[in-house]
Design an enzyme around this catalytic site. Structure first.
Site, PDB file in Angstrom:
ATOM      1  N   TYR A 110       0.847  -1.190   0.000  1.00  8.55           N
ATOM      2  CA  TYR A 110       0.000   0.000   0.000  1.00  8.55           C
ATOM      3  C   TYR A 110       0.881   1.238   0.000  1.00  8.55           C
ATOM      4  O   TYR A 110       2.100   1.176   0.241  1.00  8.55           O
ATOM      5  CB  TYR A 110      -0.947   0.007   1.201  1.00  8.55           C
ATOM      6  CG  TYR A 110      -0.297   0.356   2.523  1.00  8.55           C
ATOM      7  CD1 TYR A 110      -0.232   1.678   2.976  1.00  8.55           C
ATOM      8  CD2 TYR A 110       0.255  -0.630   3.337  1.00  8.55           C
ATOM      9  CE1 TYR A 110       0.353   1.997   4.186  1.00  8.55           C
ATOM     10  CE2 TYR A 110       0.853  -0.320   4.549  1.00  8.55           C
ATOM     11  CZ  TYR A 110       0.905   1.000   4.967  1.00  8.55           C
ATOM     12  OH  TYR A 110       1.497   1.318   6.152  1.00  8.55           O
ATOM     13  N   CYS A 111       0.266   2.397  -0.299  1.00  6.33           N
ATOM     14  CA  CYS A 111       1.010   3.667  -0.301  1.00  6.33           C
ATOM     15  C   CYS A 111       0.050   4.769   0.146  1.00  6.33           C
ATOM     16  O   CYS A 111      -0.818   4.526   0.988  1.00  6.33           O
ATOM     17  CB  CYS A 111       1.596   3.948  -1.685  1.00  6.33           C
ATOM     18  SG  CYS A 111       0.356   4.083  -2.983  1.00  6.33           S
ATOM     19  N   ALA A 112       0.206   5.965  -0.403  1.00  9.53           N
ATOM     20  CA  ALA A 112      -0.676   7.056   0.002  1.00  9.53           C
ATOM     21  C   ALA A 112      -2.014   7.005  -0.718  1.00  9.53           C
ATOM     22  O   ALA A 112      -3.061   7.284  -0.141  1.00  9.53           O
ATOM     23  CB  ALA A 112       0.005   8.397  -0.251  1.00  9.53           C
ATOM     24  N   ILE A 152      -3.302   4.489   2.242  1.00  6.37           N
ATOM     25  CA  ILE A 152      -3.234   4.301   3.681  1.00  6.37           C
ATOM     26  C   ILE A 152      -4.622   4.447   4.309  1.00  6.37           C
ATOM     27  O   ILE A 152      -4.974   3.728   5.252  1.00  6.37           O
ATOM     28  CB  ILE A 152      -2.235   5.302   4.317  1.00  6.37           C
ATOM     29  CG1 ILE A 152      -2.169   5.137   5.833  1.00  6.37           C
ATOM     30  CG2 ILE A 152      -2.557   6.727   3.943  1.00  6.37           C
ATOM     31  CD1 ILE A 152      -1.620   3.810   6.281  1.00  6.37           C
TER      32      ILE A 152
END
Length: 673
Positions: free
Chosen positions: A633-635, A661
């Site tokens: 996952y990331c932003a 996130i």
């Protein structure tokens, strides 16, 4: 339920899709993109190559997965639309990877296919070391060539925005660089003296500048110019312009306009009422002259995408056109243009004039003051501002935005003269450069202080028995002056002006045009009838002489002080130790692919931080079990989509993109509840 299909992503297409969803939560929105990427920072590509942008993943704005999650838009990449059936509101498309053909129905269609770089065909233009820069894939090819082949000499063909940004990038990468431009000077859309500021900066950094010439052949280690010159080059970048992508529109029978772009009305509607278009492929109305033009810039493309989506969903938003505001930074030099140039205005039959001023961008006594150049173009009968150009190391963009606002709003010179601009010693001056440009324009309009720009000098001097007076100090005069000019410093002009003839045209100049204005008023007050100030003074003379040159007189060019990128510490080439997973190869692994700074601001419980760039460079060890369950996952979900793709290419079969996130944390809340 309204069906909206958008052909093309990046600026106009992705913006249209996002706007359409915000307007209609129920619409069925589909976006089809011929390439692998739907939304990336294409304007940032040269800066990644230069090393200014360290993280490739920062250029990825959206992925198909993140777009679906955030906007509920169905995105199909590697999808080439082959035909538009206007009668049945249907399109056919082909997946370029599988060859699969499928159809999409629409109520409204938005075309946002953009353009492609022009690729001239001449001997050697198809060699492996010849590149264009338009996509992430192009960027990766250039980066790989720089890393793997270690070229020493590069030639950039084309001195426009992308070309000059790549010149800087390649110099920063340690190459010897030359730029080849077919027109009189680089940044051909700008006037000679503004472009001269840019060329001075290029020469200062050791760049070879070759204008009024073109490449005729590319060899394995050199290029041949049409003037017979041969330049060393084991890398060539072609950047000579952009052609709109129109074949699909032409095949569909949509009207093409006089400027060579897809014709749209002020609603951005094509000749088919159910088809809209936006971005680099369309031609639009210029807000100053009303002519149809193509302006392939990111700003107009984004705004057009918004408006096209709004109108496709029943809105009534008129696009007012564009004025072509554009700016470039080359090393430390910044130059920009907006609206019409003096030459363009007069070619349209407008009775136009222009003035140039050079002034410190903030108070001279505060450390760090730099000179900023402002050129103002206006209708000399009405005073309405038609456009302008700026240049400088600091503050050029701020003044350009003022001119753009004035041009779009049809303000007059007198309006700008009376504006209170922000002032504090570290920020501006009590009379800003914009105020001063307006004052000078008012003086030229009224005849109080007649002036002439350097581009008008040759025409003015034809058939004239004129004399030039240099009112600068002796040291400046000795370094460079108009050949034959009389040197009379301003301070002694009242004492020596009796020697001057009163029956000839007198040109006066100083360094910037300010003292020569005072000299003109002194001479006029003493009875001299035909006195003209050279707008911009010696600074403008130097820049114009470098790029265009003068026919009616000579002026010696000053030496250009050499500059360098600066001694930068050699980056450690040692590979960072691989991050080892201390957990079992069989356990669930949650990976946060954001940067370390982002990770420190808050992360999913028990997640490990492995930035996307480290994953892509294979700097991590995720264990030997290819079936291990991995969540990335990331932003927003965009970078994690890339991470998933890379990991699956390396053999990991059980990888899930957890998205952003926020989505990850919402799952945690559900698990807790």
């Amino acid at each position: 339920m309204e069906k909206i299909v958008i052909i093309g992503g990046v600026a106009a297409g992705a913006t249209a899709a996002a706007k359409a969803r915000r307007l209609s939560p129920d619409a069925k929105i589909v976006m089809l993109e011929a390439g692998p990427d739907i939304s990336f920072a294409n304007c940032g590509l040269p800066y990644y190559i230069a090393g200014d942008i360290k993280s490739r993943s920062k250029l990825i704005l959206q992925s198909p997965e993140s777009f679906k999650e955030q906007y509920d838009v169905d995105v199909y990449t590697h999808t080439i639309v082959s035909s538009i059936d206007k009668e049945n509101n249907q399109i056919k498309a082909i997946d370029s990877r599988s060859g699969e053909t499928r159809s999409f129905e629409y109520d409204k269609l938005i075309l946002a296919q953009g353009g492609r770089p022009l690729k001239p065909e001449f001997p050697g233009s198809d060699r492996d070391h010849v590149f264009t820069l338009w996509t992430l894939e192009d960027m990766d090819k250039i980066s790989a060539h720089l890393e793997d082949e270690n070229p020493k000499n590069a030639v950039v063909v084309g001195g426009g925005f992308i070309g000059l940004e790549m010149v800087e990038a390649l110099v920063k990468r340690g190459l010897n660089v030359s730029v080849v431009e077919k027109m009189d000077h680089v940044m051909s859309i700008m006037d000679g003296e503004i472009a001269g500021f840019v060329e001075q900066e290029l020469l200062a950094y050791g760049v070879g500048v070759h204008t009024n010439t073109a490449v005729t052949q590319i060899k394995s280690d050199s290029v041949i110019l049409d003037n017979g010159e041969e330049l060393d080059a084991d890398m060539v970048l072609m950047s000579i312009g952009v052609r709109p992508t129109l074949q699909l529109a032409i095949d569909a029978g949509l009207a093409i306009g006089e400027a060579g772009g897809l014709l749209v009305n002020d609603q951005l509607q094509t000749s088919d009422p159910n088809i809209y278009a936006a971005g680099d492929m369309v031609e639009i109305e210029h807000r100053v002259n009303g002519k149809k033009v193509r302006i392939p810039l990111a700003g107009p493309a984004n705004r057009q995408g918004r408006i096209a989506a709004e109108n496709a969903l029943g809105g009534n938003h008129s696009y007012m056109g564009a004025i072509g505001t554009s700016v470039v930074r080359v090393f430390e030099a910044v130059a920009g243009i907006t609206g019409l140039s003096l030459k363009q205005a007069r070619a349209l039959g407008i009775d136009a004039d222009a003035v140039v001023v050079h002034k410190e961008h903030h108070t001279s006594y505060y450390p760090g003051a730099e000179t900023v150049t402002v050129q103002l173009v206006y209708d000399k009968n009405t005073g309405v501002i038609l456009g302008g150009q700026t240049a400088g190391y600091k503050g050029a963009d701020k003044r350009l935005d003022v001119i753009a606002t004035a041009t779009a709003s049809k303000l007059k010179v007198s309006d700008i003269a009376d504006v209170d601009f922000a002032y504090s010693p570290p920020i501006g001056t009590a009379n800003d450069a914009m105020n001063m440009a307006a004052y000078v324009a008012e003086n030229r309009m009224s005849g109080y202080s007649p002036s002439v720009t350097v581009s008008e000098l040759d025409e003015l001097l034809k058939g004239q028995d004129a004399i030039a007076i240099d009112v600068r100090d002796i040291f400046a005069y000795q370094k460079s002056h108009i050949q034959g000019a009389i040197h009379i410093p301003l301070e002694v002009l009242p004492e020596q002006m009796e020697q001057l003839p009163n029956d000839r045209l007198i040109l006066v100049y100083d360094e910037f045009g300010k003292k020569s204005h005072q000299a003109l008023r002194t001479l006029v007050g003493a009875g001299f009838k035909n006195v003209v100030n050279i707008s911009g003074g010696h600074t403008s003379l130097q820049r114009y002489a470098l790029t265009i040159g003068f026919e009616e007189f000579d002026i010696n060019l000053l030496d250009i002080e050499a500059k360098s990128i600066g001694a930068q510490e050699e980056e450690q080439k040692e590979e960072a130790p691989k991050k080892e997973d201390k957990k079992s190869d069989n356990g669930l692994l949650i990976v946060d692919v954001r940067t370390e700074g982002e990770f420190r601001s808050g992360a999913f419980p028990n997640a490990v931080n492995i930035p996307l760039d480290d994953i892509m460079q294979n700097k991590v060890d995720l264990g030997s079990n290819p079936n291990r369950e991995i969540v990335v996952y990331c932003a927003s979900g965009a970078r994690s989509a890339y991470a998933k793709q890379v990991l699956m290419q390396r053999g990991y079969t059980n990888v899930m993109n957890g998205g952003g996130i926020a989505a990850m944390m919402s799952r945690l809340d559900k698990m807790r509840n």
